[in-house]
Structure formats: C-alpha cells, structure tokens
Design a protein around this motif. Structure first.
Motif, PDB file in Angstrom:
ATOM      1  N   PHE A   1       0.838  -1.205   0.000  1.00 14.70           N
ATOM      2  CA  PHE A   1       0.000   0.000   0.000  1.00 14.70           C
ATOM      3  C   PHE A   1       0.874   1.256   0.000  1.00 14.70           C
TER       4      PHE A   1
ATOM      5  N   PRO B   1      -3.908   7.321  -2.556  1.00 14.53           N
ATOM      6  CA  PRO B   1      -3.948   5.866  -2.714  1.00 14.53           C
ATOM      7  C   PRO B   1      -4.518   5.410  -4.046  1.00 14.53           C
TER       8      PRO B   1
ATOM      9  N   LEU C   1      -5.482   1.828  -4.949  1.00 14.44           N
ATOM     10  CA  LEU C   1      -4.977   1.031  -3.821  1.00 14.44           C
ATOM     11  C   LEU C   1      -5.706   1.332  -2.512  1.00 14.44           C
TER      12      LEU C   1
END
Length: 366
Positions: A95, A124, A127
């Motif tokens: 991550f 992110p 993700l």
C-alpha cells in the motif's frame, strides 16, 4: 479449525481481479471517465455500461468477502502479533509502496496525455482497497481471535445451524441494507475513499470470515441453493434495469449484491474447487497485477486511443495491451527479482516450480 483445501475461493479471487481490469478499461469509453481520473476515449461505448452495472453492485464487496475469508485461513497458524506482522508485510508495505512508486506514474501519464502541469501529492488511488483491508484487520482482529478460541462454543454451533437454512446466508443482506439506510450513499457503487465504501467493506470482510468460520454448512447451502440465489440476483438486476433505469434504491442494490455473491460462491464451490498449476501461477500473479494494472491501462490508452481504429478494436486492444504489459512485468521482473517481490505482496523467495497450494495460504495475500 478446519484444514480443508479450498481452491475455489482463490479461483474466484483471480476471476474477480480479471473482471476488475476489464471494468476499469470499460470506464475509458464512458463520458465521465475523466471525472474518475481515467483517460477518456473521444469515441464512446456507452452500451458497455449496462453489463458493467451488473458487476458494479458486487465486485468490490465480493473481494472484501474473500479477503475476510483469507484472514480466517491465516489465523489458523498465527497468533495476533504474527497476523499483524504478516499483514503489515503483505498489505501495508505494498500500500505504501504503491502510493510512492505506482500511483505517481499513472497520474503523470494522465497529466502528460492532457498536457496538464505535472505534479503529485500522496494519494492511494485504486490502492484504497489495501488501506481499508489493513484497517479492518486491526479493528476486527480481537473479535476474530476470540472466535478462534471459542470455536467449539455455542455461537459457532448456532451459526452453523442458521447457515444450513437457505435464509441464513440471505439474512446477511439485512446488514448491508442497514448500512445503506444509515450511511445514505449518494451512489451505491462509489466505494473508493467514501464512508459507504469503508462500512460496506468492513461488513463484507466480517461476513466473509463468518461464512468460512461457520464450517461446511454454508458451502452445502450455497451449493444446494445456488440456482435460487442466481435467479433472485438476475431478477433483481432486471428489475433495476427496467423499473429503475439501473439506479435502484440503495436497499435493493444491497440485497442484489449479496445474492450475486452467494450465487457465485455456490457455483464456484461446485465447479472450481480443483487444484492446478494455472491456479498456483495466477494466484501469485493476481495481487501484483492489481497493484500494477493502472499504469498499464493508462499507457495503453495513451498509445492506442489516438490510432485511427474502430472503437471496438481499441477497446479490445487496450485489454490485450494491459494484460500483456502486466504479464511481462510480473513474469520477468516482479516474480524473478527478490527485492521487487515484497513491495508487490509476494514473499522474497522465488521458486521456478511449485505444486498447487491451498487458498488457505493464497487468499491471505490480499
């Protein structure tokens, strides 16, 4: 705890991630693609969206279900400290690596394609799913290990009995209906970086754990009633299509989502619970491909969309380009270079050949 080998669960995870790639590629050909950060084709294929809406209501909750099942398998051989350490290595590390090294690349491709100022702030992107999973592990670990210690207790016995009834698995939909009523999402299918996505994810994660925890009774029920669950799911989808123009009330979409998932588990248990070397390879590839695929997709769109080809050929070519790009990077770099394996969720050790492994180990990668 049961040690039964369950290959169907991992097959379903591989299939779900493959569908995710096709789903994301279909977004390129929708008029609102840029709103979601995708390069948009000037020639659209809006007719793709009706079959895509069939996937929309269950594809992400399904992956959360499977991830919860993976934690059940993982804690069979780990204490809580080992689980957190292992999840940090397999989920938190990819991550964070993705935010630093993967997401910026496809953001920059998007910016360069549209001649925007180049820049990046930590995000992110696709993700977000991994961030949610890691949070769920931290939040739910105490409950999971309590249930592990009381596996012969009254709760599991009652749960097993309830899951032997076809209404038992269906009753899970009430939790998802309650989530929609309380959270009131503007769009049911908007899971990424929303409170709706967080809460529906943690419910699916917990329910996935409970389904496997309940033992064989759930799987026997899903197998026996799979056609009924499928019929309900198809009926609810057709109702959503013709009565609501695909935008049904959230509580109906929540119920439809669960019935699709139950049907998929039933058919998977019937037809996919078989080992193979293809499964071993694809199970290992699925996680890195999920992390990597947005770079491949954006690169494919940049190269292929300007070509003077029919729009259907462009769509198919982006699928092929994305698949080949991910395969080459995985097979010849990620899979074979030890230092690259951990950031993509794999163990550092590389084996050229390996026997098929149980999804008890494979599904705990995501």
């Amino acid at each position: 705890m049961t040690t039964q080998r369950r290959f169907d669960i991992d097959w379903l995870r591989v299939i779900a991630i493959a569908l995710l790639l096709i789903y994301h590629i279909a977004i390129v050909f929708q008029p609102w693609a840029m709103f979601l950060g995708f390069i948009k084709s000037e020639e659209l294929m809006e007719e793709l969206w009706k079959p895509m809406t069939l996937l929309n209501v269950w594809r992400i909750p399904f992956l959360f279900f499977v991830s919860g099942m993976g934690v059940y398998f993982a804690i069979r051989k780990r204490n809580w400290k080992e689980l957190i350490l292992e999840r940090s290595r397999r989920i938190l590390l990819p991550f964070l690596f993705g935010i630093i090294a993967i997401v910026p690349i496809h953001f920059l491709i998007f910016q360069a394609y549209y001649k925007l100022p180049l820049g990046y702030s930590a995000h992110p992107a696709h993700l977000w799913f991994l961030g949610n999973i890691f949070a769920y592990v931290l939040i739910l670990a105490p409950i999971f290990f309590y249930l592990k210690k009381s596996e012969n207790g009254a709760f599991k016995k009652k749960l097993a009995v309830w899951m032997s009834n076809p209404l038992g698995p269906l009753s899970l939909s009430l939790l998802f209906v309650l989530e929609v009523i309380l959270v009131k999402p503007q769009v049911f299918e908007m899971y990424a970086l929303t409170w709706h996505g967080f809460f529906i994810g943690i419910l699916a994660f917990f329910c996935g754990f409970l389904l496997v925890y309940s033992g064989d009774t759930f799987w026997k029920t899903a197998l026996k009633w799979r056609w009924v669950y499928l019929g309900i799911a198809v009926g609810m989808y057709l109702t959503r299509w013709f009565a609501f123009d695909l935008v049904a009330p959230g509580y109906l979409m929540a119920m439809e989502s669960v019935t699709w998932i139950l049907a998929i588990f039933g058919f998977g248990y019937r037809y996919l619970n078989k080992p193979s070397f293809a499964l071993s390879y694809l199970s290992q590839a699925a996680y890195p491909v999920y992390i990597l695929h947005m770079i491949a997709l954006h690169a494919a769109a940049w190269v292929i969309l300007p070509l003077n080809w029919p729009v259907l050929l462009k769509f198919l070519a982006i699928i092929v380009f994305t698949g080949l790009f991910c395969f080459v990077i995985f097979e010849f770099l990620i899979r074979r270079i030890p230092i690259l394996r951990p950031p993509f969720g794999l163990s550092a050790e590389f084996k050229t050949k390996s026997a098929p492994r149980s999804p008890a180990f494979l599904t705990d990668q995501v």
